[in-house]
Design an enzyme around this catalytic site. Structure first.
Site, PDB file in Angstrom:
ATOM      1  N   ASN A   1       2.245   3.013  10.882  1.00 34.42           N
ATOM      2  CA  ASN A   1       1.545   3.477  12.090  1.00 34.42           C
ATOM      3  C   ASN A   1       1.962   2.583  13.240  1.00 34.42           C
ATOM      4  OD1 ASN A   1      -0.253   1.477  10.397  1.00 34.42           O
ATOM      5  ND2 ASN A   1      -0.802   1.179  12.544  1.00 34.42           N
TER       6      ASN A   1
ATOM      7  N   ALA B   1       2.777  -2.573   3.972  1.00 33.65           N
ATOM      8  CA  ALA B   1       2.576  -1.588   5.029  1.00 33.65           C
ATOM      9  C   ALA B   1       2.234  -2.389   6.275  1.00 33.65           C
ATOM     10  CB  ALA B   1       1.424  -0.676   4.652  1.00 33.65           C
TER      11      ALA B   1
ATOM     12  N   TYR C   1      -8.981 -10.533   2.507  1.00 37.13           N
ATOM     13  CA  TYR C   1     -10.314 -10.101   2.936  1.00 37.13           C
ATOM     14  C   TYR C   1     -11.189  -9.596   1.786  1.00 37.13           C
ATOM     15  CZ  TYR C   1      -7.977  -5.516   3.073  1.00 37.13           C
ATOM     16  OH  TYR C   1      -7.268  -4.401   2.755  1.00 37.13           O
ATOM     17  N   GLU C   2     -10.575  -9.334   0.624  1.00 39.40           N
ATOM     18  CA  GLU C   2     -11.379  -8.855  -0.503  1.00 39.40           C
ATOM     19  C   GLU C   2     -12.216  -9.969  -1.126  1.00 39.40           C
ATOM     20  OE1 GLU C   2      -9.384  -6.163  -3.328  1.00 39.40           O
ATOM     21  OE2 GLU C   2      -7.669  -6.360  -1.980  1.00 39.40           O
TER      22      GLU C   2
ATOM     23  N   SER D   1       0.828  -1.229   0.000  1.00 36.77           N
ATOM     24  CA  SER D   1       0.000   0.000   0.000  1.00 36.77           C
ATOM     25  C   SER D   1       0.849   1.260   0.000  1.00 36.77           C
ATOM     26  CB  SER D   1      -0.846   0.084   1.278  1.00 36.77           C
ATOM     27  OG  SER D   1      -1.760  -0.952   1.333  1.00 36.77           O
TER      28      SER D   1
ATOM     29  N   HIS E   1      -5.933  -8.472  -1.372  1.00 43.26           N
ATOM     30  CA  HIS E   1      -5.868  -8.986  -0.005  1.00 43.26           C
ATOM     31  C   HIS E   1      -6.873 -10.114   0.192  1.00 43.26           C
ATOM     32  CE1 HIS E   1      -3.908  -5.104   0.489  1.00 43.26           C
ATOM     33  NE2 HIS E   1      -3.300  -5.632   1.538  1.00 43.26           N
TER      34      HIS E   1
ATOM     35  N   MET F   1      -1.754  -7.275   6.898  1.00 43.27           N
ATOM     36  CA  MET F   1      -2.794  -8.168   6.363  1.00 43.27           C
ATOM     37  C   MET F   1      -2.392  -8.819   5.045  1.00 43.27           C
ATOM     38  SD  MET F   1      -5.973  -5.693   7.175  1.00 43.27           S
ATOM     39  CE  MET F   1      -5.998  -4.781   8.719  1.00 43.27           C
ATOM     40  N   SER F   2      -1.111  -9.087   4.909  1.00 48.44           N
ATOM     41  CA  SER F   2      -0.687  -9.672   3.628  1.00 48.44           C
ATOM     42  C   SER F   2       0.546 -10.543   3.841  1.00 48.44           C
ATOM     43  CB  SER F   2      -0.355  -8.549   2.645  1.00 48.44           C
ATOM     44  OG  SER F   2       0.737  -7.803   3.116  1.00 48.44           O
TER      45      SER F   2
ATOM     46  N   HIS G   1      -4.607   1.177  -4.361  1.00 44.15           N
ATOM     47  CA  HIS G   1      -4.032   0.033  -5.070  1.00 44.15           C
ATOM     48  C   HIS G   1      -4.288   0.188  -6.559  1.00 44.15           C
ATOM     49  CE1 HIS G   1      -2.972  -3.026  -1.902  1.00 44.15           C
ATOM     50  NE2 HIS G   1      -3.331  -1.947  -1.247  1.00 44.15           N
TER      51      HIS G   1
ATOM     52  N   HIS H   1      -6.967   4.052   7.381  1.00 45.22           N
ATOM     53  CA  HIS H   1      -6.276   3.606   6.162  1.00 45.22           C
ATOM     54  C   HIS H   1      -5.541   4.787   5.514  1.00 45.22           C
ATOM     55  CE1 HIS H   1      -5.239   1.059   2.824  1.00 45.22           C
ATOM     56  NE2 HIS H   1      -5.765   1.917   1.971  1.00 45.22           N
TER      57      HIS H   1
HETATM   58  N1  HPA Z   1      -2.580  -3.541  11.415  1.00 45.93           N
HETATM   59  C1  HPA Z   1      -2.770  -4.372  10.397  1.00 45.93           C
HETATM   60  N2  HPA Z   1      -2.381  -4.101   9.162  1.00 45.93           N
HETATM   61  C2  HPA Z   1      -1.764  -2.922   8.929  1.00 45.93           C
HETATM   62  C3  HPA Z   1      -1.553  -2.002   9.949  1.00 45.93           C
HETATM   63  C4  HPA Z   1      -1.980  -2.328  11.266  1.00 45.93           C
HETATM   64  O1  HPA Z   1      -1.835  -1.560  12.232  1.00 45.93           O
HETATM   65  N3  HPA Z   1      -0.921  -0.934   9.385  1.00 45.93           N
HETATM   66  C5  HPA Z   1      -0.761  -1.210   8.084  1.00 45.93           C
HETATM   67  N4  HPA Z   1      -1.277  -2.415   7.793  1.00 45.93           N
END
Ligand code: HPA
Length: 270
Positions: free
Chosen positions: A232, A116, A88-89, A33, A86, A208-209, A64, A244
């Site tokens: 983050n 990310a 979840y999609e 991302s 991803h 998440m990947s 994306h 996001h």
């Molecule tokens: N959690 C899960 N996936 C992420 C995060 C997070 O804090 N930041 C970027 N992708």
């Protein structure tokens, strides 16, 4: 389950791509991302929108792009996947693994996965880059159910590639953290209690990947290098909420350092 015939789909997809470019990449990069700026340094690039490619799974997440870019870094032929899909999609594991199978079809020997991630290790800060040394797969999925080979993965992330990345970071004065990436399904961000659990079991970052893609690449004999961009701090590590937008904004800010690290690694690998 939806009708998804991997081999015939791969054949259709690769035939289409081969009708556009004959380049034979040795290195593939999956961009996470907001990390798309990296493609700007690719020379003579040929960009294929994944929507044009027959049978190629489509991504829906904001930020994306859904492209495969072929080209060269110096003289090194590369393929870049921009805009991963991803889990979840679609809830379909084979769809998220599709780029790995495509890379294998093209003869790729080294895969660089980037993502990310939320920082769990309290020494990290948003904007840091983290070299992935190992992973914890908490997606409760496993791609090896699709292929017969099962081996013990003592080092999913290639030790030689790890040491190259560390050397490159040092000589270019790039701060590169090292840590364990924990992969979850999403799409919701984690709770503070979940993050505390991940921290206690040894995770330094969460996202998440990546984890299933890396397991598959490794089983297919592709050497893997992994880099997370800490966009983050994870839930509960700092007081404020996550969004996001924050994830993509921070990723954009580190694009320069990230591209430098990646380019220099690719130059040094070959
Ligand atoms: N959690 C899960 N996936 C992420 C995060 C997070 O804090 N930041 C970027 N992708």
């Amino acid at each position: 389950m939806e009708n998804f015939n991997l081999n015939s789909n791969l054949l259709e997809s690769t035939q289409y791509i081969n009708s556009i470019t004959r380049i034979k990449p040795k290195i593939a990069v999956i961009l996470g991302s907001g990390l798309g700026d990296f493609v700007e340094i690719i020379k003579n690039r040929i960009s294929i929108n994944t929507r044009e490619i027959p049978k190629y799974p489509i991504s829906t997440v904001v930020g994306h792009k859904g492209k495969i870019i072929f080209g060269k870094i110096d003289k090194i032929p590369v393929m870049i996947f921009q805009g991963r899909i991803h889990f979840y999609e679609t809830g379909n594991l084979e769809k998220i693994l599709y780029p790995i199978y495509i890379a294998k079809e093209f003869g790729v020997k080294i895969l660089v996965v980037t993502n990310a991630a939320g920082g769990i290790n309290r020494h990290y800060k948003p904007g840091d880059l983290m070299l992935i040394t190992d992973q914890i797969n908490l997606t409760f999925e496993n791609p090896l159910k699709f292929i017969p080979k099962q081996s013990y993965n003592t080092s999913l992330y290639d030790p030689n590639l790890i040491s190259i990345a560390l050397k490159v970071a040092k000589s270019n004065r790039i701060l590169l953290q090292q840590g364990v990436y924990c992969g979850v399904k999403g799409p919701s961000y984690e709770t503070a209690a979940e993050i505390e659990m991940f921290r206690r079991i040894g995770a330094d970052a969460v996202g998440m990947s990546t984890v299933n893609e890396v397991l598959l690449a490794n089983a297919l004999g592709i050497r893997v290098l992994g880099i997370s961009c800490i966009t983050n701090m994870s839930t509960g590590i700092l007081p404020q909420k996550l969004s996001h937008n924050e994830v993509t904004e921070v990723a954009k800010l580190v694009n320069y350092t990230f591209s430098l690290l990646l380019t220099e690694c690719i130059r040094t690998i070959t």
